[in-house]
Design a protein around this motif. Structure first.
Motif, PDB file in Angstrom:
ATOM      1  N   ASP A 299      39.148  43.472  38.761  1.00 24.04           N
ATOM      2  CA  ASP A 299      40.133  44.141  39.677  1.00 24.04           C
ATOM      3  C   ASP A 299      41.451  43.270  39.051  1.00 24.04           C
ATOM      4  O   ASP A 299      41.345  42.782  37.912  1.00 24.04           O
TER       5      ASP A 299
ATOM      6  N   HIS B  82      34.655  43.418  42.468  1.00 21.06           N
ATOM      7  CA  HIS B  82      35.799  42.872  42.809  1.00 21.06           C
ATOM      8  C   HIS B  82      35.920  42.402  41.024  1.00 21.06           C
ATOM      9  O   HIS B  82      36.719  42.066  40.496  1.00 21.06           O
TER      10      HIS B  82
ATOM     11  N   ASP C 298      45.738  47.237  44.996  1.00 18.70           N
ATOM     12  CA  ASP C 298      45.428  45.440  45.355  1.00 18.70           C
ATOM     13  C   ASP C 298      43.648  45.552  45.627  1.00 18.70           C
ATOM     14  O   ASP C 298      43.911  46.662  47.093  1.00 18.70           O
ATOM     15  N   LEU C 299      42.443  45.765  44.650  1.00 17.26           N
ATOM     16  CA  LEU C 299      41.418  46.141  45.248  1.00 17.26           C
ATOM     17  C   LEU C 299      41.057  45.067  45.363  1.00 17.26           C
ATOM     18  O   LEU C 299      39.680  45.219  46.221  1.00 17.26           O
ATOM     19  N   THR C 300      41.311  43.370  45.410  1.00 15.87           N
ATOM     20  CA  THR C 300      40.978  42.830  46.075  1.00 15.87           C
ATOM     21  C   THR C 300      40.631  43.446  47.512  1.00 15.87           C
ATOM     22  O   THR C 300      39.512  42.500  48.175  1.00 15.87           O
TER      23      THR C 300
ATOM     24  N   SER D 149      44.960  43.483  39.021  1.00 23.86           N
ATOM     25  CA  SER D 149      45.922  43.194  39.669  1.00 23.86           C
ATOM     26  C   SER D 149      46.709  41.779  39.620  1.00 23.86           C
ATOM     27  O   SER D 149      47.727  41.438  40.171  1.00 23.86           O
TER      28      SER D 149
END
Length: 191
Positions: free
Chosen positions: A86, A83, A35-37, A88
C-alpha cells in the motif's frame, strides 16, 4: 470616545483577517491513490464471514504441485502480503513516480515505479481500477536485499471489476541466504 473604540475594533478585526492562514489550493495536481488498505480490510471482513471454498496450489523447491480445497482460511494472514504494498501513505509518495492511463473499457491503470535511491521494498506497483472505482487487478514486485539475505516476490491479486470482490491471488518468489541455496516458490489461490 466611543468612535475611537469602534475604529480600534475595526482595526483589530482587519489585523486579524490579514493574519488568517490562506486556504490550501483546491487541487494539488496529485491524483488520489486507490485506498488499498481500506479495500483489503473490507475483503478480509467479507471473506472471514463467508469463508468461501478456495482452491490453493503450492509449488516449492521444484517439488510437484500440491493442490488443496480449503474450506476455512485466516484471511487476515492470507492477505497480509498485499498490505505491504500500500503506497497511499503520504510518507511514501515522494519515493515513487506514477504513470496513469485509461484503457478502452474505461478502467484506469496506475503504475508506481520506485526511485532507484529509495530504500523501500516495493519496487513496482500496478493497480487497475474499474470505472466504478473497484479494484480489478493488483501487480507488485517486492524486493528486499541486504548482505545476508535476498528476497524477490511477484504478487498479484484479481478482483471482479463490478463488485470489487477478490477472485484470486498469486505469490511467486525466490529467497536466498548468502550461505544457502535459493528457495523458489509459488502459491496460487482461486475463489
Amino acid at each position: 470616545m466611543s468612535s475611537y473604540r469602534i475604529i480600534g475594533l475595526l482595526a483589530l478585526l482587519a489585523g486579524l483577517a490579514a493574519c488568517e492562514r490562506p486556504a490550501p489550493p483546491a487541487s494539488t495536481g496529485q491524483a488520489t491513490i486507490f485506498d488499498l488498505t481500506g479495500y483489503l480490510q473490507e475483503q478480509t471482513a467479507r471473506l472471514q464471514q463467508e469463508q468461501p471454498p478456495v482452491l490453493k496450489s503450492v509449488i516449492a523447491k521444484g517439488q510437484p504441485t500440491e493442490t488443496l480445497q480449503m474450506e476455512e482460511m485466516d484471511w487476515e494472514k492470507e492477505l497480509a502480503i498485499f498490505h505491504e504494498v500500500d503506497l497511499s501513505r503520504p510518507a511514501l509518495r515522494d519515493f515513487y513516480k506514477e504513470e496513469r492511463h485509461t484503457l478502452p473499457n474505461g478502467s484506469t491503470v496506475s503504475v508506481f515505479t520506485k526511485d532507484p535511491e529509495a530504500a523501500t521494498p516495493v519496487d513496482r506497483l500496478q493497480l487497475t481500477v474499474s470505472p466504478a472505482q473497484k479494484l480489478e487487478r493488483l501487480e507488485a514486485v517486492v524486493l528486499e536485499e541486504n548482505m545476508l539475505f535476498y528476497s524477490k516476490r511477484n504478487i498479484s491479486l484479481d478482483a471482479d471489476g463490478a463488485s470489487g470482490n477478490l477472485s484470486g491471488y498469486r505469490v511467486e518468489g525466490v529467497q536466498k541466504l548468502i550461505f544457502g541455496d535459493s528457495l523458489r516458490y509459488r502459491v496460487d489461490a482461486n475463489l
